[in-house]
Design a protein around this motif. Structure first.
Motif, short mmCIF file in Angstrom:
data_model
loop_
_atom_site.label_atom_id
_atom_site.label_comp_id
_atom_site.label_asym_id
_atom_site.label_seq_id
_atom_site.Cartn_x
_atom_site.Cartn_y
_atom_site.Cartn_z
N PHE A 189 -28.23 22.39 19.57
CA PHE A 189 -28.62 22.04 18.30
C PHE A 189 -29.28 20.73 18.26
N ALA A 190 -28.93 19.85 19.08
CA ALA A 190 -29.94 18.52 19.32
C ALA A 190 -31.22 18.89 19.27
N VAL A 191 -31.60 19.70 20.20
CA VAL A 191 -33.29 19.95 20.61
C VAL A 191 -33.76 20.72 19.17
N GLY A 192 -32.71 21.64 18.61
CA GLY A 192 -33.30 22.42 17.62
C GLY A 192 -33.55 21.35 16.32
N MET A 193 -32.65 20.32 16.08
CA MET A 193 -32.71 19.42 15.25
C MET A 193 -34.01 18.73 15.34
N VAL A 194 -34.28 18.20 16.34
CA VAL A 194 -35.40 17.27 16.60
C VAL A 194 -36.54 18.22 16.39
N ALA A 195 -36.80 19.31 16.83
CA ALA A 195 -37.93 20.03 16.63
C ALA A 195 -38.01 20.54 15.01
N GLY A 196 -36.93 21.08 14.50
CA GLY A 196 -36.90 21.44 13.05
C GLY A 196 -37.24 20.04 12.19
N VAL A 197 -37.05 19.01 12.37
CA VAL A 197 -37.44 17.79 11.60
C VAL A 197 -38.91 17.62 11.94
N LEU A 198 -39.44 17.84 13.03
CA LEU A 198 -40.77 17.53 13.11
C LEU A 198 -41.78 18.55 12.66
N LEU A 199 -41.07 19.86 12.66
CA LEU A 199 -41.95 20.80 12.03
C LEU A 199 -41.76 20.77 10.59
N GLY A 200 -40.42 20.35 10.21
CA GLY A 200 -40.54 20.33 8.75
C GLY A 200 -41.32 19.21 8.20
N LEU A 201 -41.55 18.18 8.73
CA LEU A 201 -42.21 17.03 8.18
C LEU A 201 -43.79 17.60 8.24
N LEU A 202 -44.24 18.16 9.28
CA LEU A 202 -45.38 18.84 9.42
C LEU A 202 -45.72 19.92 8.19
N VAL A 203 -44.85 20.81 8.19
CA VAL A 203 -44.89 21.79 7.07
C VAL A 203 -44.78 21.22 5.62
N GLY A 204 -44.02 19.98 5.35
CA GLY A 204 -43.69 19.42 4.21
C GLY A 204 -44.87 18.78 3.69
N THR B 31 -32.99 28.17 19.01
CA THR B 31 -33.71 28.86 17.90
C THR B 31 -33.13 29.45 16.64
N THR B 32 -31.80 29.61 17.10
CA THR B 32 -30.85 29.90 15.88
C THR B 32 -30.97 29.10 14.81
N CYS B 33 -30.65 27.55 14.91
CA CYS B 33 -30.63 26.69 13.93
C CYS B 33 -32.01 26.03 13.54
N LEU B 34 -33.06 26.33 14.21
CA LEU B 34 -34.12 25.78 14.11
C LEU B 34 -34.66 26.05 12.44
N PHE B 35 -34.86 27.32 11.95
CA PHE B 35 -35.24 27.68 10.77
C PHE B 35 -34.65 27.18 9.54
N PRO B 36 -33.37 26.93 9.49
CA PRO B 36 -32.78 26.27 8.34
C PRO B 36 -33.08 24.77 8.37
N ILE B 37 -33.25 24.13 9.20
CA ILE B 37 -33.64 22.84 9.37
C ILE B 37 -35.11 22.49 8.81
N VAL B 38 -36.07 23.44 9.19
CA VAL B 38 -37.39 23.15 8.92
C VAL B 38 -37.48 23.62 7.48
N VAL B 39 -36.68 24.55 7.09
CA VAL B 39 -37.17 24.93 5.55
C VAL B 39 -36.50 23.98 4.85
N ASN B 40 -35.39 23.18 5.17
CA ASN B 40 -34.70 22.29 4.23
C ASN B 40 -35.52 20.86 4.13
N VAL B 41 -35.86 20.59 5.22
CA VAL B 41 -36.73 19.56 5.19
C VAL B 41 -37.99 19.61 4.43
N ALA B 42 -38.68 20.76 4.91
CA ALA B 42 -39.89 20.85 4.07
C ALA B 42 -39.80 20.88 2.54
N THR B 43 -38.63 21.74 2.31
CA THR B 43 -38.13 21.68 0.91
C THR B 43 -38.03 20.30 0.15
#
Length: 257
Positions: free
Chosen positions: A70-85, A130-142
């Motif tokens: 979860f911690a790895v997915g959160m960090v990766a998700g935040v970085l990807l979400g920032l990039l996508v957003g 990989t399971t928790c990555l997508f929701p974090i990316v989507v919500n941060v980007a949104t």
């Protein structure tokens, strides 16, 4: 004496929880349901308490694996979400790939992780990530994409740089979305961990449930489910508390959990 609304709602939730378990208990007794098919919740709780010393190392293993993934997915998700957003070109390039990757059943990627890294903890961590990555990316980007343009225009008119606009407006605006994604992602991370443990691990609650099912020890398998549900609820409550402390300003209704 009239109870406060918050306490009354919690009591209602507790009563509903007890009613569901009583219905389960009496239905099993009334219809003579075999414990191999569906054990009574009282039997499951007794099995959980009796097996807790043996289950405890597996519970800790699953919890540790889940939190690392979860911690790895959160960090990766935040970085990807920032990039996508913040970047339209990154959104057009990366978002379709993320949607396609999230559509792949995670049970299909576990054998690939096992092939690459062998059986054990690493495939479980990667599956949780990989399971928790997508929701974090989507919500941060949104959250970043829904920042009011008027606020950005005012700050730019006052001479603020793009980084200052992101730091002072966009990131605080995205915090409620971010914490909402964390509450979802931490429960999904348990799903990924247990899925991997049932396939490619000799430790963890998933492995215990798999071995219990193979030996027709259904109460023990349900005890593992109860333990997972309890861990998920506790972590959800922890992140809900952190959300209330960090961005309680975003809550406009008293009935929001």
């Amino acid at each position: 004496m009239r109870l406060p609304p918050a306490i009354r709602e919690r009591l209602n939730s507790l009563l509903l929880f007890i009613a569901l378990f009583l219905l389960w208990e009496f239905s099993c007794v009334l219809f003579h349901v075999s414990p191999i098919v569906l054990p009574r919740p009282s039997v499951v709780l007794l099995t959980l308490l009796r097996s807790l010393p043996a289950l405890w190392p597996h519970i800790l293993q699953t919890l540790l694996t889940t939190m690392v993934g979860f911690a790895v997915g959160m960090v990766a998700g935040v970085l990807l979400g920032l990039l996508v957003g913040v970047s339209r070109s990154a959104y057009n390039t990366a978002y379709p790939l993320l949607v396609g990757f999230s559509s792949i059943p995670k049970v299909a990627v576990v054998p690939i992780f096992v092939l690459w890294f062998g059986s054990g903890t690493i495939p479980a961590v990667l599956t949780a990530m990989t399971t928790c990555l997508f929701p974090i990316v989507v919500n941060v980007a949104t959250g970043l994409a829904t920042t009011e343009p008027e606020m950005e225009d005012v700050l730019k008119a006052l001479g603020a740089s793009r980084w200052q606009v992101l730091r002072d407006v966009s990131l605080p605006r995205a915090m409620p979305y971010f914490f909402a994604s964390l509450k979802i992602a931490v429960t999904l991370a348990f799903v990924g961990t247990v899925l991997s443990e049932t396939v490619a691990s000799n430790r963890g609650i998933g492995n215990v449930m798999m071995m219990a099912s193979a030996s027709f020890d259904v109460p023990l398998a349900f005890a593992g489910l109860f333990a997972l549900a309890l861990l998920g609820v506790l972590l959800y409550a922890v992140f809900a508390l952190i959300e209330r402390r960090v961005c309680g300003w975003a809550v406009r209704k008293t009935d929001i959990a």
